[in-house]
Design a protein around this motif. Structure first.
Motif, PDB file in Angstrom:
ATOM      1  N   GLY A 183     -13.384  46.896 -41.406  1.00 50.32           N
ATOM      2  CA  GLY A 183     -12.213  46.754 -40.544  1.00 50.32           C
ATOM      3  C   GLY A 183     -12.567  46.923 -39.083  1.00 50.32           C
ATOM      4  N   GLU A 184     -11.687  47.621 -38.395  1.00 49.54           N
ATOM      5  CA  GLU A 184     -11.858  47.829 -36.961  1.00 49.54           C
ATOM      6  C   GLU A 184     -13.112  48.639 -36.672  1.00 49.54           C
ATOM      7  OE1 GLU A 184      -9.792  47.173 -33.917  1.00 49.54           O
ATOM      8  OE2 GLU A 184      -9.669  45.503 -35.355  1.00 49.54           O
ATOM      9  N   PRO A 185     -13.821  48.293 -35.581  1.00 48.27           N
ATOM     10  CA  PRO A 185     -14.961  49.154 -35.201  1.00 48.27           C
ATOM     11  C   PRO A 185     -14.483  50.590 -34.955  1.00 48.27           C
ATOM     12  CG  PRO A 185     -14.973  47.111 -33.970  1.00 48.27           C
ATOM     13  CD  PRO A 185     -13.677  47.125 -34.709  1.00 48.27           C
ATOM     14  N   LEU A 186     -15.378  51.560 -35.229  1.00 44.19           N
ATOM     15  CA  LEU A 186     -15.041  52.966 -35.050  1.00 44.19           C
ATOM     16  C   LEU A 186     -15.311  53.392 -33.622  1.00 44.19           C
ATOM     17  CD1 LEU A 186     -16.729  54.542 -38.206  1.00 44.19           C
ATOM     18  CD2 LEU A 186     -14.303  53.967 -37.906  1.00 44.19           C
ATOM     19  N   GLN A 187     -14.463  54.274 -33.113  1.00 42.72           N
ATOM     20  CA  GLN A 187     -14.735  54.856 -31.792  1.00 42.72           C
ATOM     21  C   GLN A 187     -15.599  56.087 -31.991  1.00 42.72           C
ATOM     22  OE1 GLN A 187     -11.777  55.114 -28.540  1.00 42.72           O
ATOM     23  NE2 GLN A 187     -11.900  57.325 -28.911  1.00 42.72           N
ATOM     24  N   ILE A 188     -16.762  56.101 -31.366  1.00 42.53           N
ATOM     25  CA  ILE A 188     -17.686  57.234 -31.522  1.00 42.53           C
ATOM     26  C   ILE A 188     -18.181  57.658 -30.147  1.00 42.53           C
ATOM     27  CG2 ILE A 188     -19.953  57.933 -32.420  1.00 42.53           C
ATOM     28  CD1 ILE A 188     -19.516  56.029 -34.748  1.00 42.53           C
ATOM     29  N   VAL A 189     -18.161  58.972 -29.907  1.00 41.15           N
ATOM     30  CA  VAL A 189     -18.714  59.507 -28.658  1.00 41.15           C
ATOM     31  C   VAL A 189     -20.188  59.807 -28.901  1.00 41.15           C
ATOM     32  CG1 VAL A 189     -18.624  61.388 -26.994  1.00 41.15           C
ATOM     33  CG2 VAL A 189     -16.503  60.479 -27.984  1.00 41.15           C
ATOM     34  N   CYS A 190     -21.059  59.346 -27.995  1.00 43.96           N
ATOM     35  CA  CYS A 190     -22.499  59.516 -28.199  1.00 43.96           C
ATOM     36  C   CYS A 190     -23.121  60.065 -26.927  1.00 43.96           C
ATOM     37  CB  CYS A 190     -23.114  58.158 -28.560  1.00 43.96           C
ATOM     38  SG  CYS A 190     -24.907  58.218 -28.777  1.00 43.96           S
ATOM     39  N   GLY A 191     -24.056  61.002 -27.073  1.00 43.55           N
ATOM     40  CA  GLY A 191     -24.665  61.616 -25.904  1.00 43.55           C
ATOM     41  C   GLY A 191     -26.054  61.101 -25.590  1.00 43.55           C
ATOM     42  N   ALA A 192     -26.550  60.125 -26.379  1.00 43.44           N
ATOM     43  CA  ALA A 192     -27.931  59.684 -26.188  1.00 43.44           C
ATOM     44  C   ALA A 192     -28.034  58.775 -24.965  1.00 43.44           C
ATOM     45  CB  ALA A 192     -28.405  58.943 -27.434  1.00 43.44           C
TER      46      ALA A 192
END
Lengths: 805, 359
Positions: A73-82
Motif C-alpha cells: 500500500g502506501e509508503p511508510l513514513q520513517i524518521v532516519c538519522g543516517a
C-alpha cells in the motif's frame, strides 16, 4: 565447530535436504551434531524497501523524514538519522513489530513530534558487521517488499558439530570435508572446485629454509597488489554464520580458506620478510615473540617458529606475530601454507594456553597434500574479488613430506563378520567409492586406495575400512544377534561374595550407612594424622593444591566426615569398602582391600553401663560381622602398633582362627585427633573406628556351618563375680571360668564391671552370667557347688577372689 | 429384677408364715422383724447382695423354726440364695461384656500417631546399581573382574592403542602418579578399559566379562563433572563376534536396567581402542517428546562402545584374525543419577548421611 548449511551448498547440491535432515544424517553416519540453529533469523522479518522521498525533519537538523515503499500500500513514513539516506536507495526496513538482535523491538513512535513507522537499518543493527557509518545501501534490483534474507540469498542454518567427535578426522575440519561426507551419504556428487595455482610471474621466489623436522612442508607465495578492502556480503555472511568476525578481505579470505578446506594459512606483510627469506626452526631458550593478540610469549626449545631470517615472526601453526601482520597499507603479501608436526603444535598451544582455529586443526595431523591446494584456493578467491592481484614469482614449496595415500586390502568376509551384516562386495565397493576411495579387485579381496587426506591418521588398517562401510551402511540396519555359546557359570568369585556379605551385614543388622569416598585424601587430614612424612602414592597434578595424596587406608577417608555428620545427627554410623595404596619403590603400589567403619555419638553418660561405649559397640559389630562370615574364634587383644588414628590406650586387635590371623583393629579415636577434627563443644563425641583387611578375611577359612543338637536337659544359670588384679584381662577371667566348668560352661556373658574400695585397690570385679549344662543329665545343686568351689580356688591362685554378696 | 423381687417376697412370705407357727419369744420377734424389713424393701433395694443376706438370715436361725417347718424354710431360703447368685453372675457377665465393649471401641487410640523410627543402614546407590548389573550379567555367563585403580601407563594407554601423543595423555585429563625416574609410569586409571587387556592375558577366549570400578579424570568439579566416578566396562571375545552381537547385548542390558524394551541407536564415535567405535544412545526412558534429562532430543547418550581394536587384542595376546570382540564402557555414576533422579554428581562421594540414608 560450526558448519553453515549455505556454505555446504557451495560444495554439494542440498536441494530437498534441510539442515535438520543433514544434522540427522551426519549424526548417524559421521559425527555428533549438537544442534541446528537458524542464522540471523530476524533477517526474514526485515523487508526490502525503496526510499521514494526524503526531506529534512521539520524539528531536527540531523534527522531525515523518509517515505519508504515496502511493497504494501502506501509508503511508510520513517524518521532516519543516517547521513547517507536519500531518495532512490534500496534499504533494509524493520517495520513495527520486528525484533532485531539484542532483543531490540521496533515500535511505532514519534520522533521529535513526527510519526515514524519503523527503522531503516544499518548492517550493524542487523548483526552483520561492525560498520556503523550509515544505513545499509542494498544492491539495486531487489524486489521491494521481499524478505531481506531470502532476497539476498542469506538464509542459513548453523550446524554445530561436537569437536570431540571429529578429533580423529582431520579431513572434517573444513566445509568441503563435511560436504564430501554429505555427498557420500546422499549419493550426490561433490561439486568441482578448481584448485590449481594461477599463472605466476618469473620474479625471485621467497626463500624458505626448513631447519626442523616439525615442519614437513612449507609453501611460500608472493602475492602482489592486494588491498585490505571490505569483504563482499557473501563472504561476510558465511563467516558470521560460523562465528567468525569479518575484518577485511585479506584476513577474511585467509579464514575462509581454512574453514573451507580445513587448511590453516597465514599472510605476512611482504615488507617484513627480508632477503634471507623464511626460516622454520625451533625456538631458543629465552626467546620471546609478541603474537597477534599483543601478548609477549616466552618460548621454549620445543616450540616451532617461523622466522624472517633469524627474527621470529610467527608461532608455527598457532598464531602470527604482531610485527609482521597485514595492515591497511599492505599491498604485497607473503602467503604461508604449511604442514606442521601435530604434537609439537599441540604441546606449545597447550603450554601457552593459546588454542586457535589453526592449532586445533594442525594438532589433528593435516594432510601435507592440502598445502598447494589451499594456496591456490586463496589466490583464486582473492583474484575473483581483486582481479589486479598478481603472483610475481613462482611458489616456493619445500620440505620432506610423504603422501599418506595408501592401499589397504579389504576382505568382504571380514566386513560381514565384524558388522554382522550381509553386505556383498558390490555394496561394499559402492559405499567406499562414494566416500572417495578407489576400489579394485585383488584376488578374492578388494584393494582399497585411500586418498592422502583420509590416510594421515584415520584410515590405516583393514578394520578402519570396515568402519567406513558400516557407518555409511548405517549401524541401525544391522540385525541384532544374541550371543551364543556354551554357557558355563563363571568361576565362583569368592572376593565378591565376601564383599557382598560384609556389605549386607553392615548395612543390615549393624545399621551402618555405606559410603564411597574419593581415593585422594586431603593433606590437611594427613597432617592431622602426622603422616605427611609417610610415603603415599601421590599424583603430580592434583585437582587442587593439597589433594595429591592417595589414601593408604580407607579409614582416612572417613575421618573428615565425622564432624559435618555429627552436626546433623546424634549418631554417625558409616562404613566403606575400598582400596588403600602403599607405594612400592620403582614398582606398582601395593593394593589393600579394606573395610573401614566409624561409629560416633554423644559422649557416654556418667551412669551408663560399663559397655555402653562406641568402642565396645563397634567391637560387637565387628565380632558379629566376622561370625556372620562363618569365621570363628575371635580373640581380642591390646593393639600394640596402633594406627595413627587410634587411641593408643584404647586400641584393640582382632585375631581369628587357629592361626591367630590378624584381621584388623578397632579403637577409640585418638583424643588429640578428635580435637583436630573439630569434635568439640556441642559435638564432642565418643568415636570408635575400625579397619579390617578384606584380604585377611578372604584368606581365613570359614568353618562349615553345622547344626548342633538342641540340649536335652535344662541348663542352670549362675552369676559369678570375679575380683582379680586389674592387670589381668577379661580374657584371663573368661578362660579361668571355662576351665572351672570342666566342659559344662555353655555360655558366658559379662554383665558388669566394678572397681572400688569394697573390693580393694588395684582390683577389678567382672560379673558374669554363666550357663552350665550337660548333654546327658540335669545338673543339680552339687554340680553348681563344685563349680563355685573350683572358681574360688582358681580366683585365689590368680591373686583375687570369688565375691559372694 | 421386678419379677424376681415379687417371687423373693413370696418366698420370704412363706418363710414368715412358717415362723408364725413357732412359739413367740424375743428371738422370734427379732427374726420376724428382720425378715419383714427385707419384704418392705423397694424392688431396687433388693440387690443380689441384699438377697444373699436375706437368704442367710433364716438359714442362720433355723433353730427358731418349728422342726416340721425347717425343711420348707431351708428350701425357700436356698431358692432366694440361688436367685441372688444367678443375679450376681449375670451382673458380673454384664460388667465384663461392657468392659470388652469399651476395650473394643479403641478410645484414646490415634491411628495417625507416627510409629517410632527403626534405625537402619543403607547400601550406597552405586553399590545397588552395580549389584543389579552384576547379577544381570552373571546370569548370562559373564565373569566379573577387578583391576587396580593405580594403573601403569602401559595398561591404561599403550596396550589400548592410545598413542603417546594422544591428547588424553595430557595432564589436562590424566592424574599422573609421581614415580622415580626410569620406573614405569603410573596413572590413576582414566577408565576401566585397562582391565580389558589384563583380562585377555588371564582368560582364554571365548569369554565375557564386566569390570565395575572407580576411575579418575582431572576435571573441574561441577554438578555434572566429577574427577572420580564409577564405570562398568564390558568385554566379549569370541569367534565371529560382531556389531550385531553388541547390539543384542546392549538391548539386553537396557532391558535389565529399565525393566522394559528400550530402543537404541548406534552412531559413530571415536575411541582408539575400538574400531569401529560407537556412541550408543537409548530412547529416553522418561519421556516421549523430549525432557530435561534427554535435553529435548528424546535420546540419551548412554555409553561408548565398539569392536575391540586389533591392536588391543594383540596387546592381550589374542590373534585378531582368529578372534573378534566388542567392548563397552557404561557410566555407572551417570546411570545411578538417572535411576534415582540425582541432579548433582557431587552428592555421590560426599559422605553426607542425609544423602546416604535415602537409599
Amino acid at each position: 565447530m560450526k558448519i553453515s548449511y549455505r556454505w555446504l551448498a557451495r560444495h554439494v547440491d542440498l536441494s530437498g535436504t534441510t539442515a535438520k535432515d543433514l544434522a540427522k544424517e551426519l549424526t548417524l553416519s559421521t559425527a555428533e551434531v549438537e544442534g541446528v540453529e537458524s542464522f540471523l533469523p530476524h533477517l526474514s522479518d526485515v523487508t526490502v524497501g525503496h526510499v521514494v522521498h526524503r526531506e529534512k525533519h521539520p524539528d531536527a537538523d540531523k534527522l531525515s523524514l523518509c517515505r519508504v515503499d515496502v511493497g504494501q500500500g502506501e509508503p511508510l513514513q520513517i524518521v532516519c538519522g543516517a547521513p547517507n539516506v536519500r531518495a532512490g536507495l534500496t534499504v533494509a526496513v524493520a517495520t513495527a513489530g520486528t525484533t532485531l538482535p539484542g532483543d531490540f523491538k521496533i515500535k511505532k513512535s514519534k520522533i521529535r513530534g513526527v510519526e515514524s513507522n519503523g527503522m531503516i537499518c544499518s548492517e550493524r543493527e542487523l548483526g552483520l558487521g561492525v560498520e556503523h557509518d550509515g544505513i545499509w545501501e542494498l544492491p539495486q534490483g531487489l524486489t521491494v517488499g521481499a524478505r531481506l534474507g531470502a532476497a539476498l540469498g542469506m538464509e542459513d542454518w548453523v550446524i554445530e558439530i561436537d569437536n570431540k567427535s571429529v578429533t580423529h578426522r582431520p579431513d572434517l575440519w573444513g566445509h568441503r570435508g563435511i560436504a564430501a561426507e554429505v555427498a557420500a551419504i546422499l549419493r550426490r556428487p561433490l561439486k568441482p572446485l578448481d584448485l590449481t595455482l594461477p599463472a605466476t610471474g618469473s620474479g625471485a621466489p621467497c626463500a624458505v629454509h626448513i631447519e626442523s623436522d616439525a615442519c614437513s612442508r612449507y609453501l611460500a607465495l608472493r602475492v602482489e597488489g592486494a588491498r585490505a578492502t571490505r569483504s563482499p556480503l557473501w563472504l561476510k555472511s558465511l563467516l558470521l554464520a560460523v562465528g567468525q568476525r569479518p575484518i577485511d578481505l585479506l584476513v577474511d579470505l585467509s579464514n575462509f580458506v581454512m574453514l573451507d578446506l580445513g587448511q590453516p594459512n597465514h599472510l605476512f606483510d611482504a615488507r617484513k620478510i627480508g632477503p634471507q627469506g623464511i626460516v622454520v626452526r625451533k625456538a631458543r631458550a629465552g626467546e620471546t615473540l609478541k603474537t597477534l593478540d599483543e601478548v609477549e610469549r616466552k618460548l621454549e626449545h620445543s616450540d616451532l617458529l617461523i622466522c624472517n631470517g633469524d627474527e621470529p615472526v610467527a608461532l608455527a601453526g598457532i598464531m602470527g606475530g604482531e610485527g609482521s601482520k597485514v595492515t591497511d597499507d599492505t599491498s604485497h603479501l607473503v602467503l604461508e601454507v604449511a604442514a606442521f608436526h601435530a604434537p609439537t603444535v599441540r604441546r606449545t598451544s597447550a603450554r601457552l594456553g593459546l588454542r586457535t582455529d589453526a592449532s586445533a586443526r594442525f594438532e589433528k595431523t593435516l594432510d601435507p597434500e592440502l598445502v598447494p591446494l589451499a594456496a591456490a584456493h586463496l589466490v583464486r578467491l582473492l583474484q575473483a574479488e581483486q582481479p589486479e592481484v598478481k603472483l610475481g614469482a613462482p611458489a616456493t614449496d619445500v620440505g620432506k613430506w610423504t603422501s599418506a595415500a595408501r592401499t589397504i586390502r579389504l576382505r568382504g568376509e571380514r566386513v560381514r563378520t565384524l558388522l554382522g551384516a550381509n553386505l556383498d562386495d558390490a555394496a561394499i565397493t559402492d559405499i567406499l567409492v562414494r566416500l572417495g576411495f578407489g576400489v579394485t579387485q585383488d584376488g578374492d579381496a578388494l584393494a582399497v586406495r585411500v586418498p592422502s587426506i583420509r590416510g594421515t591418521k584415520d584410515i590405516t588398517i583393514e578394520q578402519d575400512l570396515v568402519e567406513e562401510v558400516g557407518r555409511i551402511y548405517r549401524y541401525g540396519n544391522i540385525p541384532e544377534i544374541p550371543l551364543a555359546g556354551i554357557l558355563v557359570p563363571p568361576p565362583r568369585d569368592e572376593r565378591r561374595r565376601l564383599v557382598r556379605r560384609i556389605e549386607d551385614r553392615l548395612a543390615g543388622s549393624a545399621r551402618f550407612h555405606q559410603q564411597i569416598s574419593y581415593s585422594f585424601v586431603p593433606d590437611t587430614t594427613v597432617e592431622k594424622l602426622g603422616l605427611l612424612a609417610t610415603p603415599h602414592v601421590e599424583v603430580m597434578n592434583p585437582i587442587t593444591e593439597g589433594a595429591s595424596r592417595v589414601r593408604r587406608s580407607v579409614v582416612v577417608s572417613l575421618l573428615p566426615l565425622i564432624e559435618p555428620n555429627r552436626r546433623r545427627a546424634a549418631d554417625v554410623r558409616l562404613f566403606e569398602l575400598g582400596k588403600g595404596y602403599e607405594p612400592v619403590e620403582g614398582g606398582e603400589p601395593q593394593e589393600r582391600h579394606e573395610v573401614a567403619l566409624v561409629l560416633a555419638r554423644p559422649p557416654r553418660k556418667a551412669h551408663a553401663r560399663f559397655d555402653d561405649t562406641s568402642l565396645a559397640e563397634l567391637q560387637g559389630v565387628v565380632e558379629d560381622l566376622v561370625r556372620s562370615l562363618g569365621l570363628e574364634g575371635c580373640v581380642w587383644s591390646r593393639c600394640e602398633a596402633a594406627a595413627s588414628w587410634a587411641h593408643p590406650g584404647r586400641a584393640t586387635a582382632l585375631r581369628i582362627g587357629a592361626q591367630d590371623t590378624l584381621v584388623g583393629e578397632v579403637a577409640a579415636l585418638e583424643p588429640g585427633l578428635a580435637r583436630a577434627l573439630g569434635l568439640t563443644g556441642e559435638i564432642e563425641s565418643d568415636v570408635a573406628l575400625a579397619r579390617l583387611s578384606v584380604d585377611a578375611l578372604l584368606a581365613a577359612t570359614p568353618r562349615a556351618r553345622r547344626y548342633s543338637p538342641l540340649p536335652q536337659f535344662p541348663a542352670t544359670r549362675v552369676d559369678v563375680a570375679l575380683a582379680l588384679p586389674a592387670e589381668r584381662g577379661a580374657a584371663e577371667a573368661k578362660a579361668a571360668l571355662e576351665r572351672c566348668g570342666k566342659g559344662l560352661v555353655a555360655a558366658l556373658e559379662l554383665f558388669d564391671v566394678f572397681e572400688g574400695e569394697r573390693i580393694g585397690a588395684g582390683r577389678r570385679s567382672l560379673a558374669w552370667h554363666v550357663t552350665l549344662s550337660a548333654p546327658d543329665r540335669t545338673l543339680n545343686e552339687s554340680d553348681v557347688k563344685k563349680f563355685l568351689e573350683r572358681v574360688e580356688r582358681e580366683a585365689a591362685q590368680l591373686g583375687g577372689e570369688l565375691r559372694r554378696e | 429384677m421386678t419379677q424376681d423381687a415379687a417371687s423373693v417376697r413370696a418366698l420370704l412370705g412363706e418363710i414368715l408364715a412358717a415362723l408364725s407357727s413357732a412359739p413367740e419369744s424375743d428371738d422370734t420377734r427379732t427374726l420376724r422383724e428382720r425378715l419383714e424389713r427385707f419384704v418392705a424393701l423397694s424392688d431396687d433395694a433388693l440387690t443380689p447382695a441384699v438377697l444373699l443376706e436375706a437368704s442367710a438370715v433364716p438359714l442362720g436361725a433355723m433353730r427358731i423354726f418349728p422342726k416340721e417347718a425347717r425343711g420348707l424354710v431351708g428350701s425357700k431360703a436356698n431358692a432366694i440364695k440361688q436367685a441372688a447368685e444367678a443375679a450376681l453372675a449375670a451382673e458380673k457377665e454384664a460388667a465384663l461384656a461392657k468392659a470388652l465393649e469399651a476395650e473394643r471401641s479403641g478410645a484414646g487410640f490415634d491411628a495417625t500417631m507416627p510409629p517410632p523410627r527403626q534405625a537402619c543402614g543403607s547400601l550406597h546407590p552405586i553399590t545397588q546399581v552395580t549389584r543389579e548389573l552384576e547379577d544381570l550379567f552373571t546370569s548370562m555367563g559373564w565373569t566379573i573382574l577387578d583391576g587396580p585403580e593405580v594403573e601403569t601407563e602401559h595398561f591404561n594407554f599403550d596396550a589400548l592403542n592410545i598413542s603417546p601423543d594422544h591428547p588424553a595423555r595430557d595432564t589436562m585429563d590424566t592424574f599422573w602418579v609421581k614415580t622415580q625416574p626410569g620406573a614405569p609410569r603410573l596413572v590413576m586409571r582414566t577408565h576401566t578399559s585397562p582391565v580389558q587387556v589384563r583380562a585377555m592375558r588371564r582368560l582364554q577366549p571365548p569369554f565375557r566379562a564386566i569390570v565395575p570400578g572407580k576411575v579418575f579424570r582431572n576435571e573441574a568439579l561441577d554438578a555434572s563433572h566429577e574427577h572420580t566416578f564409577h564405570q562398568m566396562e564390558g568385554l566379549v571375545v569370541g569367534k565371529h563376534v560382531s556389531v550385531g552381537h553388541l547390539i543384542a547385548a546392549m538391548k539386553t542390558l537396557l532391558r535389565g536396567i529399565f525393566g522394559r524394551e528400550i530402543e537404541i541407536r548406534l552412531r559413530p564415535g571415536y575411541f582408539p581402542f575400538v574400531e569401529p567405535g560407537f556412541e550408543l544412545d537409548a530412547r529416553c526412558p522418561f519421556c516421549t517428546e523430549g525432557c530435561s534429562v534427554c535435553k529435548r532430543s528424546t535420546w540419551i547418550e548412554l555409553l561408548p562402545c565398539g569392536m575391540v581394536h586389533p591392536n588391543v587384542l594383540k596387546s592381550g595376546g589374542i590373534d585378531p584374525e582368529q578372534w573378534t570382540g566388542f567392548a563397552f564402557g557404561l557410566g555407572l555414576s551417570r546411570l545411578v543419577m538417572l535411576r534415582f533422579g540425582i541432579d548433582d554428581v557431587r552428592h555421590l562421594l560426599a559422605g553426607d548421611v542425609r544423602f546416604l540414608e535415602q537409599f
